[in-house]
Design an enzyme around this catalytic site. Structure first.
Site, PDB file in Angstrom:
ATOM      1  N   CYS A 106      -4.321 -19.898 -15.220  1.00  0.00           N
ATOM      2  CA  CYS A 106      -5.274 -19.896 -14.642  1.00  0.00           C
ATOM      3  C   CYS A 106      -6.587 -20.322 -15.453  1.00  0.00           C
ATOM      4  O   CYS A 106      -6.766 -21.143 -16.107  1.00  0.00           O
ATOM      5  CB  CYS A 106      -5.391 -18.246 -14.326  1.00  0.00           C
ATOM      6  N   HIS A 107      -7.293 -19.227 -15.988  1.00  0.00           N
ATOM      7  CA  HIS A 107      -8.425 -19.600 -17.050  1.00  0.00           C
ATOM      8  C   HIS A 107      -8.016 -19.637 -18.378  1.00  0.00           C
ATOM      9  O   HIS A 107      -8.850 -19.863 -19.391  1.00  0.00           O
ATOM     10  CB  HIS A 107      -9.506 -18.705 -16.805  1.00  0.00           C
TER      11      HIS A 107
END
Length: 181
Positions: A106-107
């Site tokens: 994800c991030h």
């Protein structure tokens, strides 16, 4: 194998911590929750507070020496906090320096960008990081999971919670491959 799961004190996406953790435990390996502060980590389910998890190890200038691999769970706040903490950035960078495998979802690549370890690598992430990854010298692809073996460290990346099944399978495969080498 001893696997570090690096998180900030608050903001980790709970499922991106717990699913790989369970996979690692299921493989018979030893997951360790590593953070920048002692106590507990506050996880989130997107924007809502979720579970709390006890920290096993607090960073204090550590390197990858005590661990065999690194998992960087996502959430927006988690990697945003980690990338501003030199202990977390240095710890992350040391896995690449030592040629140990790293997984990020994800991030989480924000921490990798700050560690300056993406040049010449191909990876995936949450789509909003594509420009950041390109600006850091990486190639961004929109795929559920990407394994990149450029350089001494294998990097496993994934986009989002919906990709956790293929992410966890790739993490187990690549960490096991590194352990057999």
């Amino acid at each position: 194998m001893r696997i570090a799961f690096l998180t900030a004190p608050e903001g980790v996406e709970e499922v991106e911590l717990t699913a790989p953790w369970k996979a690692v435990e299921g493989a018979g390996w030893n997951p360790q929750l590593v953070s920048t502060e002692a106590g507990q980590v506050q996880a989130f389910d997107h924007l809502d507070r979720a579970g709390r998890f006890t920290v096993d190890h607090v960073l204090a200038g550590d390197t990858a020496d005590a661990f065999d691999a690194l998992v960087l769970p996502g959430g927006v706040a988690n990697p945003d906090a980690l990338r501003t903490d030199e202990r977390a950035v240095g710890f992350t960078r040391s896995f690449f320096t030592q040629g140990k495998p790293v997984a990020a979802i994800c991030h989480a690549p924000w921490t990798l960008i700050e560690a300056d370890v993406l040049r010449g690598r191909t990876l995936t992430s949450w789509p909003s990081l594509a420009t950041d990854i390109r600006n850091a010298g990486g190639t961004w692809v929109d795929e559920p999971v990407r394994v990149c073996r450029a350089g001494p460290s294998t990097l496993v990346t994934s986009r989002k919670p919906d990709d956790l099944d293929v992410f966890c399978a790739a993490v187990l495969r690549e960490f096991d491959r590194a352990a057999q080498a």
